[in-house]
Design a protein around this motif. Sequence first.
Motif, short mmCIF file in Angstrom:
data_model
loop_
_atom_site.label_atom_id
_atom_site.label_comp_id
_atom_site.label_asym_id
_atom_site.label_seq_id
_atom_site.Cartn_x
_atom_site.Cartn_y
_atom_site.Cartn_z
N ALA A 7 0.84 -1.19 0.00
CA ALA A 7 0.09 -0.12 -0.02
C ALA A 7 0.80 1.28 0.10
CB ALA A 7 -0.90 0.05 1.20
N ASP A 8 0.76 1.95 -1.27
CA ASP A 8 1.62 3.28 -1.15
C ASP A 8 1.01 4.40 -0.35
OD1 ASP A 8 3.69 2.35 -2.64
OD2 ASP A 8 2.65 2.73 -4.50
N LYS A 10 -0.22 7.61 0.47
CA LYS A 10 -0.90 8.64 0.00
C LYS A 10 0.05 8.89 -1.51
CE LYS A 10 -3.40 11.62 2.48
NZ LYS A 10 -3.54 12.73 3.68
N ARG A 81 -13.20 -0.29 -7.33
CA ARG A 81 -12.95 0.22 -6.15
C ARG A 81 -11.51 1.10 -6.34
NH1 ARG A 81 -15.98 -0.06 -2.60
NH2 ARG A 81 -17.36 -1.85 -2.27
N PRO A 82 -11.50 2.54 -6.09
CA PRO A 82 -10.26 3.31 -6.22
C PRO A 82 -9.43 2.91 -5.17
CG PRO A 82 -11.95 4.72 -5.30
CD PRO A 82 -12.66 3.28 -5.56
N LYS A 83 -8.01 3.28 -5.47
CA LYS A 83 -7.07 2.94 -4.54
C LYS A 83 -6.97 3.70 -3.19
CE LYS A 83 -2.19 3.83 -4.16
NZ LYS A 83 -1.05 3.99 -4.86
N ILE A 84 -7.62 5.02 -3.20
CA ILE A 84 -7.62 6.02 -1.97
C ILE A 84 -9.05 6.16 -2.17
CG2 ILE A 84 -6.96 8.18 -1.09
CD1 ILE A 84 -4.44 7.68 -2.52
N GLY A 85 -9.74 6.60 -1.17
CA GLY A 85 -10.97 7.27 -0.70
C GLY A 85 -12.31 6.21 -1.05
N LEU A 86 -13.26 6.73 -0.98
CA LEU A 86 -14.65 5.97 -1.41
C LEU A 86 -14.95 6.08 -2.88
CD1 LEU A 86 -16.91 7.27 1.69
CD2 LEU A 86 -15.87 4.91 1.23
N GLN A 121 -10.26 -3.98 -8.22
CA GLN A 121 -9.49 -3.01 -7.21
C GLN A 121 -8.23 -2.47 -7.92
OE1 GLN A 121 -9.74 -2.48 -3.53
NE2 GLN A 121 -8.42 -1.02 -4.21
N ILE A 123 -4.77 -1.08 -7.89
CA ILE A 123 -3.71 -1.12 -7.06
C ILE A 123 -2.76 0.02 -7.38
CG2 ILE A 123 -1.65 -2.47 -6.63
CD1 ILE A 123 -3.48 -4.98 -6.96
N MET B 1 -14.87 -7.95 -2.62
CA MET B 1 -13.86 -8.90 -3.30
C MET B 1 -13.64 -9.90 -2.35
SD MET B 1 -10.32 -8.59 -5.16
CE MET B 1 -10.88 -7.26 -6.27
N ARG B 49 -3.93 9.13 6.38
CA ARG B 49 -5.15 8.42 6.20
C ARG B 49 -4.70 7.09 5.58
NH1 ARG B 49 -10.78 9.41 3.53
NH2 ARG B 49 -10.94 7.13 2.74
N ASP B 51 -5.97 3.59 3.81
CA ASP B 51 -6.95 2.90 3.34
C ASP B 51 -6.58 1.54 3.21
OD1 ASP B 51 -7.38 5.64 1.80
OD2 ASP B 51 -9.31 4.47 1.76
N HIS B 53 -7.52 -2.23 1.99
CA HIS B 53 -8.62 -2.80 0.88
C HIS B 53 -8.48 -4.45 1.10
CE1 HIS B 53 -9.45 0.57 -1.42
NE2 HIS B 53 -8.31 0.91 -1.48
N PHE B 76 5.64 4.69 4.36
CA PHE B 76 5.17 5.87 3.80
C PHE B 76 6.11 6.96 4.06
CE2 PHE B 76 2.39 8.95 2.51
CZ PHE B 76 2.08 9.90 3.33
#
Lengths: 235, 356
Positions: A7-8, A10, A81-86, A121, A123, B1, B49, B51, B53, B76
Amino acid sequence: MEGAMQADAKIRSESGTESGPRGPACSLRHFACEQNLLSRPDGSASFLQGDTSVLAGVYGPAEVKVSKEIFNKATLEVILRPKIGLPGVAEKSRERLIRNTCEAVVLGTLHPRTSITVVLQVISDAGSLLACCLNAACMALVDAGVPMRALFCGVTCALNSDGTLVLDPTAKQEKEARAILTFALDSVERKLLMSTTKGLYSDAELQQCLAAAQAASQHVFRFYRESLQRRYSKS
Amino acid sequence: MAAPAFEPGRQSDLLVKLNRLLERCLRNSKCIDTESLCVVAGEKVWQIRVDLHLLNHDGNIIDAASIAAIVALCHFRRPDVSVQGDEVTLYTPEERDPVPLSIHHMPICVSFAFFQQGTYLLVDPNEREERVMDGLLVIAMNKHREICTIQSSGGIMLLKDQVLRCSKIAGVKVLEITELIQKALENDQKVRKEGGKFGFAESIASQRITAFKMEKAPIDTSDVEEKAEEIIAEAEPPSEVVSNPVLWTPGTAQIGEGIENSWGDLEDSEKEEEDEDGTDEAIILDSLKMDTGVEVSNIGSQDAPIVLSDSEEEEMIILEPDKNPKKIRTQTISAKQEKAPSKKPVKKRKKKRAAN
């Protein structure tokens, strides 16, 4: 899950392995695809184009809610589903495009009153995201064994202000382009299944991009074929 | 998923539980130094933040989620910022190397599943085991053997020594996992410094039979221009579509005449004039604009304002018919069309109630 998802958060590091400037002849970026990497979904695939990667999972044919049931064919649902946010409106619109493409090829009449769900998804996004989503969705549908009348692939073209065509643009090329056109083509006769465009272009340029996309789709379909041949080489 | 039962958009219990636990584990344990995120005291601060998944649910998502979250936070890098008096300069990643977050310790959750009232204990249960377990104990610990969070769910009664035993096992596990994380982070840093490839793309195991790679493929697009010209030459020209927009007032325009009004079939007693023209089902908003705003110059009479409301209890204002209906119709057919249907529903509603 070791190494499977970094997970990058931001900051997205795009500069690291960006493919070098491509010459005047168009070329597609480095491709990679892995199938059946998730154990729960019926079919799954992860598709990489350069630095853009999308993971797709397919559930189906499965039980469908009575409200969404169609009496003579399968209900196809696509979730992006985007990477960041809803997920927002842009995702909804892309879901619709992907769903229209899938509905055109999936033989839904063989499984009436069932649901086929495709979950995508994102990535990492480094240009031509929609095309990558389409490719991942196709590979995942194949992995799930959903009956289809043809395979499909997505190709993105970018038109620069001087009229040059770039296939499979990176994020930087997309930002600088005058128009971005994404096409979904089928594998049998390379006919157009879906097209979505953004920007200004003439009808001659549209036909040129379409012809270039058809040429590129040959490579993508060859990649599909080789990837599946490798997978089923040991029975 | 992650599982067929997980529907998008629905906050299931499991999701809320996981969220709360991770918040407690990461936020309340103060593993991140939040003071260092301040830029200008009282005014500007960085917001972080995470996120998560969930890709595949084969049991014990709590552990996996906590490891992913803490590794992401360690990995990060945030943009560098410098403050000179009142001036705050934000450097892009190209100008200055991004700065890592300052992390005090790495809390990692370890889950224990209990069966048969505490007789059997399983560490890191998989999905089948989770379905039949009696209760779950989650211990979040860091490598210094400090417990950050502990949570017991499922209503099992545990003895003190059972909990102590679990915490010992958790200590061992957390040590292993922390070493693994450190190695992975060092690896990534090394690869980045050397300029090699990193990221998700590299994690695809190329030795597997289910994975396949293809290098950059050049595409021959030399003949696209000829093909395109051929297609355009053979294609029929598009049919001419001429649309005549009518501008009523600044901001209100009309294209087309609309379809025939089908409300005419409902009621018996109707004024004949109102049925004649092919009116369209104009949006109420449109007519409001026309009525309350600027009037079209060639309409002679003034209509009473339409009061529209959803409630049928409210008193409806009876509209007077136009003084010169015929004259108006010939002059401004479309305008009447826009207005008439919106009046019609109102009138009809009144009539219905009168009938009842």
